[in-house]
Design a protein around this motif. Structure first.
Motif, mmCIF file in Angstrom:
data_model
loop_
_atom_site.group_PDB
_atom_site.id
_atom_site.type_symbol
_atom_site.label_atom_id
_atom_site.label_comp_id
_atom_site.label_asym_id
_atom_site.label_seq_id
_atom_site.Cartn_x
_atom_site.Cartn_y
_atom_site.Cartn_z
ATOM 1 N N HIS A 153 46.197 45.649 109.080
ATOM 2 C CA HIS A 153 46.045 44.306 108.520
ATOM 3 C C HIS A 153 45.339 44.332 107.162
ATOM 4 C CE1 HIS A 153 47.759 41.827 111.699
ATOM 5 N NE2 HIS A 153 47.295 42.726 112.540
ATOM 6 N N ALA A 154 44.449 45.298 106.961
ATOM 7 C CA ALA A 154 43.826 45.448 105.644
ATOM 8 C C ALA A 154 44.881 45.819 104.610
ATOM 9 C CB ALA A 154 42.734 46.512 105.694
ATOM 10 N N ALA A 155 45.810 46.698 104.987
ATOM 11 C CA ALA A 155 46.882 47.092 104.076
ATOM 12 C C ALA A 155 47.822 45.920 103.811
ATOM 13 C CB ALA A 155 47.659 48.273 104.662
ATOM 14 N N LEU A 156 48.023 45.088 104.825
ATOM 15 C CA LEU A 156 48.917 43.940 104.656
ATOM 16 C C LEU A 156 48.350 42.943 103.645
ATOM 17 C CD1 LEU A 156 51.558 42.614 105.728
ATOM 18 C CD2 LEU A 156 50.114 41.357 107.339
ATOM 19 N N VAL A 157 47.069 42.608 103.779
ATOM 20 C CA VAL A 157 46.493 41.645 102.836
ATOM 21 C C VAL A 157 46.352 42.251 101.444
ATOM 22 C CG1 VAL A 157 45.320 40.280 104.591
ATOM 23 C CG2 VAL A 157 44.110 42.183 103.527
ATOM 24 N N ALA A 158 46.150 43.573 101.366
ATOM 25 C CA ALA A 158 46.095 44.225 100.054
ATOM 26 C C ALA A 158 47.436 44.100 99.346
ATOM 27 C CB ALA A 158 45.708 45.693 100.203
ATOM 28 N N ALA A 159 48.528 44.104 100.129
ATOM 29 C CA ALA A 159 49.868 44.009 99.549
ATOM 30 C C ALA A 159 50.150 42.636 98.945
ATOM 31 C CB ALA A 159 50.919 44.332 100.608
ATOM 32 N N THR A 160 49.331 41.634 99.257
ATOM 33 C CA THR A 160 49.533 40.316 98.643
ATOM 34 C C THR A 160 49.174 40.335 97.158
ATOM 35 O OG1 THR A 160 47.273 39.493 99.056
ATOM 36 C CG2 THR A 160 48.921 39.188 100.829
ATOM 37 N N GLY A 161 48.340 41.293 96.760
ATOM 38 C CA GLY A 161 47.886 41.325 95.380
ATOM 39 C C GLY A 161 46.884 40.233 95.056
ATOM 40 N N ASN A 162 46.412 39.550 96.088
ATOM 41 C CA ASN A 162 45.473 38.438 95.912
ATOM 42 C C ASN A 162 44.116 38.832 96.494
ATOM 43 O OD1 ASN A 162 43.964 36.042 96.132
ATOM 44 N ND2 ASN A 162 45.778 34.788 96.415
ATOM 45 N N PRO A 163 43.097 39.076 95.654
ATOM 46 C CA PRO A 163 41.805 39.514 96.175
ATOM 47 C C PRO A 163 41.124 38.495 97.084
ATOM 48 C CG PRO A 163 41.648 38.946 93.836
ATOM 49 C CD PRO A 163 43.106 38.963 94.181
ATOM 50 N N LEU A 164 41.480 37.216 96.963
ATOM 51 C CA LEU A 164 40.877 36.215 97.846
ATOM 52 C C LEU A 164 41.382 36.360 99.275
ATOM 53 C CD1 LEU A 164 40.828 33.020 95.575
ATOM 54 C CD2 LEU A 164 38.965 34.599 96.108
ATOM 55 N N PHE A 165 42.661 36.732 99.434
ATOM 56 C CA PHE A 165 43.163 37.021 100.781
ATOM 57 C C PHE A 165 42.356 38.164 101.391
ATOM 58 C CE2 PHE A 165 47.500 34.958 100.211
ATOM 59 C CZ PHE A 165 47.364 34.123 101.303
ATOM 60 N N GLU A 166 42.084 39.203 100.599
ATOM 61 C CA GLU A 166 41.319 40.338 101.099
ATOM 62 C C GLU A 166 39.902 39.925 101.479
ATOM 63 O OE1 GLU A 166 41.849 44.366 99.476
ATOM 64 O OE2 GLU A 166 42.832 43.380 97.784
ATOM 65 N N LEU A 167 39.261 39.175 100.605
ATOM 66 C CA LEU A 167 37.880 38.756 100.844
ATOM 67 C C LEU A 167 37.757 37.954 102.130
ATOM 68 C CD1 LEU A 167 34.921 38.309 99.956
ATOM 69 C CD2 LEU A 167 35.726 36.356 98.618
ATOM 70 N N LEU A 168 38.680 37.028 102.349
ATOM 71 C CA LEU A 168 38.590 36.133 103.497
ATOM 72 C C LEU A 168 39.105 36.763 104.784
ATOM 73 C CD1 LEU A 168 39.780 32.828 101.759
ATOM 74 C CD2 LEU A 168 37.434 33.463 102.357
ATOM 75 N N SER A 169 40.047 37.697 104.668
ATOM 76 C CA SER A 169 40.681 38.264 105.863
ATOM 77 C C SER A 169 39.910 39.431 106.453
ATOM 78 C CB SER A 169 42.108 38.718 105.539
ATOM 79 O OG SER A 169 42.913 37.636 105.139
ATOM 80 N N ARG A 170 39.338 40.289 105.644
ATOM 81 C CA ARG A 170 38.680 41.498 106.156
ATOM 82 C C ARG A 170 37.640 41.214 107.247
ATOM 83 N NH1 ARG A 170 39.202 46.441 103.697
ATOM 84 N NH2 ARG A 170 40.512 46.502 101.822
ATOM 85 N N PRO A 171 36.777 40.199 107.090
ATOM 86 C CA PRO A 171 35.773 39.960 108.135
ATOM 87 C C PRO A 171 36.377 39.646 109.503
ATOM 88 C CG PRO A 171 35.182 38.811 106.117
ATOM 89 C CD PRO A 171 36.583 39.294 105.937
ATOM 90 N N LEU A 172 37.596 39.142 109.533
ATOM 91 C CA LEU A 172 38.214 38.773 110.803
ATOM 92 C C LEU A 172 38.514 39.990 111.666
ATOM 93 C CD1 LEU A 172 40.712 36.059 109.500
ATOM 94 C CD2 LEU A 172 38.381 35.742 110.354
#
Length: 234
Positions: A156-175
């Motif tokens: 899932h970390a790789a999936l959100v990284a693929a969005t190219g949007n750092p806000l997706f990464e910031l908000l998703s990783r803690p989950l």
């Protein structure tokens, strides 16, 4: 205590808040050096130990980095979604541990983020992202729970990284860094990880094919499956 009876925060916390405001407002830019400890003492009217405590607090929040030596000092950190998400993880785990938030709440937020993130990943992914997703596929027949949880998190970390949007990464990783994940995994019914593996592989297929609509559908069905499997019926 103030004249109105309110308890005043410690001096180091007040100083840290002032410096944090300068950083988050952009008055202090990434890489820029903060005033020296003596300068902060003179400016704020506090002791050197108070200044150091404030700087330690900011460093723990990944807002500054401190180096030693002749050219050392405290500098505004370059923002990293991974580092900043650690602060959010602390708050999330506090809510989970005190039963302020539960699995249903967590899955609700995951759905609101993961579904659009899957679509964006399908549109924007690179070959490097595909390689990272392939490297994070599960092997339920060979992996123990610890490895399954770590690999699930990596996918899932790789999936959100693929969005190219750092806000997706910031908000998703803690989950995916909740402290009770092993406890939740222990309640998983037979075949749970096998279905998670199938979902991940189908999601990868959609992302690889740049099928945003298909990725959206699979991501939503994936959360629905997890909710059905792990959340007890009312």
């Amino acid at each position: 205590m103030g004249v109105d009876g309110a308890v005043r925060p410690p001096a180091y916390q007040t100083l840290a808040e002032d410096l944090r405001a300068e950083i988050t407002s952009g008055r202090l830019r990434p890489g820029e050096r903060l005033p020296t400890e003596p300068q902060l003492c003179a400016r704020s009217g506090v002791s050197r130990s108070t200044v150091r405590e404030a700087l330690r607090l900011l460093a723990s929040q990944h807002l500054i980095v401190t180096t030693r030596g002749v050219t050392g000092g405290s500098f505004v950190a370059h923002p990293s979604p991974q580092d900043l998400s650690d602060t959010l993880s602390t708050g999330l785990n506090l809510l989970i541990s005190t039963a302020t938030a539960g699995l249903c709440d967590l899955l609700e937020v995951r759905e609101s983020l993961e579904v659009p993130a899957a679509a964006q990943a399908a549109r924007r992914r690179t070959e490097g992202h595909i390689a990272e997703l392939e490297a994070a596929l599960l092997d339920p027949a060979e992996m123990d729970v610890t490895a399954l949880l770590a690999t699930h998190k990596a996918f899932h970390a790789a999936l959100v990284a693929a969005t190219g949007n750092p806000l997706f990464e910031l908000l998703s990783r803690p989950l995916y860094q909740v402290s009770n994940e092993r406890e939740v995994a222990a309640t998983a019914p037979p075949g749970f990880w096998q279905q998670v593996d199938l979902d991940h592989r189908e999601l990868l297929r959609c992302v690889k094919a740049q099928d945003a609509e298909g990725a959206t559908k699979v991501a939503r069905e994936h959360i629905t499956f997890i909710r059905t499997a792990l959340v007890p019926p009312d």
